[in-house]
Scaffold this active site. Structure first.
Site, short mmCIF file in Angstrom:
data_model
loop_
_atom_site.label_atom_id
_atom_site.label_comp_id
_atom_site.label_asym_id
_atom_site.label_seq_id
_atom_site.Cartn_x
_atom_site.Cartn_y
_atom_site.Cartn_z
N ASP A 1 4.15 -22.49 -90.91
CA ASP A 1 3.39 -22.01 -89.77
C ASP A 1 1.90 -22.23 -89.96
O ASP A 1 1.09 -21.71 -89.21
CB ASP A 1 3.72 -20.50 -89.58
CG ASP A 1 3.00 -19.88 -88.41
OD1 ASP A 1 2.78 -20.58 -87.44
OD2 ASP A 1 2.64 -18.69 -88.50
N CYS B 1 8.42 -8.62 -70.31
CA CYS B 1 7.07 -8.75 -70.90
C CYS B 1 6.07 -7.90 -70.11
O CYS B 1 5.86 -8.14 -68.92
CB CYS B 1 6.65 -10.21 -70.91
SG CYS B 1 4.96 -10.39 -71.56
N CYS C 1 9.94 -9.57 -76.32
CA CYS C 1 10.71 -10.70 -75.77
C CYS C 1 11.86 -11.09 -76.70
O CYS C 1 12.78 -11.80 -76.28
CB CYS C 1 9.80 -11.89 -75.47
SG CYS C 1 9.06 -12.64 -76.91
N CYS D 1 16.36 -10.15 -75.96
CA CYS D 1 17.11 -11.41 -75.89
C CYS D 1 18.56 -11.20 -76.34
O CYS D 1 18.81 -10.75 -77.46
CB CYS D 1 16.44 -12.46 -76.77
SG CYS D 1 17.34 -14.03 -76.74
N CYS E 1 4.08 -7.85 -81.43
CA CYS E 1 4.97 -7.36 -80.37
C CYS E 1 6.30 -8.11 -80.52
O CYS E 1 6.32 -9.29 -80.84
CB CYS E 1 4.36 -7.65 -79.01
SG CYS E 1 5.46 -7.34 -77.60
N CYS F 1 19.48 -16.49 -67.53
CA CYS F 1 18.87 -15.26 -68.07
C CYS F 1 17.35 -15.31 -67.90
O CYS F 1 16.74 -16.37 -67.98
CB CYS F 1 19.23 -15.15 -69.56
SG CYS F 1 18.42 -13.76 -70.39
N CYS G 1 13.57 -11.84 -70.99
CA CYS G 1 12.28 -11.79 -71.69
C CYS G 1 11.13 -11.84 -70.70
O CYS G 1 10.13 -11.12 -70.85
CB CYS G 1 12.18 -12.93 -72.71
SG CYS G 1 12.50 -14.56 -72.04
N CYS H 1 -0.93 -12.23 -74.20
CA CYS H 1 0.18 -11.87 -75.08
C CYS H 1 -0.25 -10.74 -76.03
O CYS H 1 -1.30 -10.81 -76.66
CB CYS H 1 0.60 -13.11 -75.88
SG CYS H 1 1.81 -12.76 -77.16
FE1 SF4 Z 1 17.19 -14.75 -72.01
FE2 SF4 Z 1 16.54 -14.92 -74.60
FE3 SF4 Z 1 16.41 -17.11 -73.06
FE4 SF4 Z 1 14.65 -15.12 -72.72
S1 SF4 Z 1 14.85 -16.41 -74.52
S2 SF4 Z 1 15.75 -16.21 -71.09
S3 SF4 Z 1 15.90 -13.30 -73.14
S4 SF4 Z 1 18.27 -15.96 -73.55
#
Ligand code: SF4
Length: 384
Positions: free
Chosen positions: A137, A202, A248, A252, A245, A195, A198, A218
């Site tokens: 990173d 947020c 998100c 998930c 944080c 989906c 997240c 963020c």
């Molecule tokens: Fe859903 Fe996870 Fe994809 Fe976000 S990152 S849309 S919470 S599956």
């Protein structure tokens, strides 16, 4: 020189990575990352906020091709380790929160030692010194793109790398190697589907449709990388996040499959188990770093941690914090901390907090602190 085939060498290296504790390992070729244009657009629109090191000319140029980092590079080994601790701190509603990755040791130091062991192992296998670069990173690499291309998972709508068997609580590391290895098949599927948990969860709506984040909004950026005053309109949205944080990732559904790590380095240190607001508001200028030695929290420095703690105290309307906030407003050497302490007192807004603000106002000369006090006193406060 070794007689090992590319396949045999790759298999041995992957087995060693697993033995060292890495959960996922894949190989990709050292060609330019596929979504470089998205990264450039992100920078051009200023969404990197104050992280100028991402936007300097050399950094941008070198990210465009791994051969600019290591001309002899023939393969990129991408490895991932799960950092979710076995036992997360029991945090009460409203109590301060620290992102899970930061509860234990600084992962940069932990992973780099494992990467050095990997290089030593590879050099024994090929019976020669191997040109290499290692990153956790820290380097000019679009590492999630290489992780996706080496088959480790897909980049989710929340911009995290997600693996279908391990979720997204993953730390990534890369070894650029002057050795040819067998390439893995890229992970082409997008398993986010319809989906949007997240995005919906947020608090600052910082997740953008192209799977990038507007860092300026963020909470992780605001509480870690951002060095100045937190914009007033975002302070409430930070809630109880003291450092980083995880929202998100918490929402998930793929993190149902996250596998807790046994690595002691990622278990919560006692100072953060659970995080205690009073202790953070008491971080003294000469000893603040002591309980945080080798912790990722050092990155925010004392002034950032106190700024964040004041925001959490204000958001919690924490009357018990009034004496500490008063002490910070009166005596802290940092105007940033004094200003956020004033804001927090204004949010608490009872007669005691407002009296402190009125009394202190007369003696304040620092313009930024005075502005915070005036703004705090301007909030419509309910009469008892
Ligand atoms: Fe859903 Fe996870 Fe994809 Fe976000 S990152 S849309 S919470 S599956």
């Amino acid at each position: 020189m070794t007689n090992l085939s590319i396949q045999e060498l790759t298999a041995r290296i992957k087995a060693e990575a697993k033995r060292l504790g890495f959960d996922l390992v894949g190989v990709t070729e050292p060609t330019p990352p596929p979504h470089l244009d998205v990264y450039h657009q992100w920078l051009e629109s200023g969404r990197h906020g104050g992280m100028a090191y991402l936007a300097n000319e050399r950094s941008v140029h070198i990210r465009s091709d791994p051969h600019l980092i290591l001309p002899e590079c023939q393969s990129i080994l991408v490895i991932a380790v799960n950092y979710l601790p076995r036992d997360l701190p029991q945090v009460m509603e409203g109590a301060p929160r620290v992102a899970v990755y930061a509860l234990g040791e600084d992962y940069h130091a932990v992973l780099i030692e494992h990467l050095k062991q990997m290089v030593a192992f590879i050099e024994i296998q090929v019976e020669r010194p191997v040109p290499h670069r290692m990153y956790t990173d820290t380097g000019p690499l679009l590492e999630r793109e290489f992780a996706q291309r080496s088959g480790l998972g897909w980049i989710g709508k929340n911009s995290c790398l997600i693996n279908p068997s391990h979720g997204s609580y993953l730390l990534l590391a890369e070894l650029l190697l002057g050795v040819q290895l067998e390439l893995d098949i890229p992970f082409h599927e997008d398993r986010c589907g319809t989906c949007s948990r997240c995005i919906d969860a947020c608090p600052t709506s910082c997740i953008l449709p192209n799977r990038t984040i507007d860092a300026r909004h963020c909470i992780s950026y605001l509480t870690i990388e951002h060095k100045g005053a937190i914009p007033h309109e975002l302070r409430h949205k930070i809630g109880a996040w003291l450092f980083g944080c995880d929202i998100c990732q918490q929402v998930c559904p793929w993190n149902r499959f996250a596998k807790p790590t046994k690595d002691p380095a990622f278990q919560p240190r006692s100072f953060l188990n659970p995080p205690d607001l009073e202790r953070f508001l008491n971080l003294a200028p000469d000893s603040w770093a002591e309980p945080l030695r080798s912790s990722p929290l050092l990155r925010s420095r004392r002034r950032g941690l106190l700024r964040n703690a004041a925001v959490v105290a204000g958001n919690n309307r924490d009357q018990a914090a009034i004496p500490q906030l008063t002490g910070l407003l009166l005596h802290d050497p940092e105007p940033l901390v004094r200003g956020h302490a004033a804001w927090a007192l204004g949010q608490i807004g009872d007669e005691g907090a407002l009296t402190v603000l009125r009394n202190v106002k007369e003696s304040v000369t620092e313009p930024s602190v005075l502005t915070e006090i005036e703004s705090a006193l301007d909030i419509p406060h309910e009469k008892p």
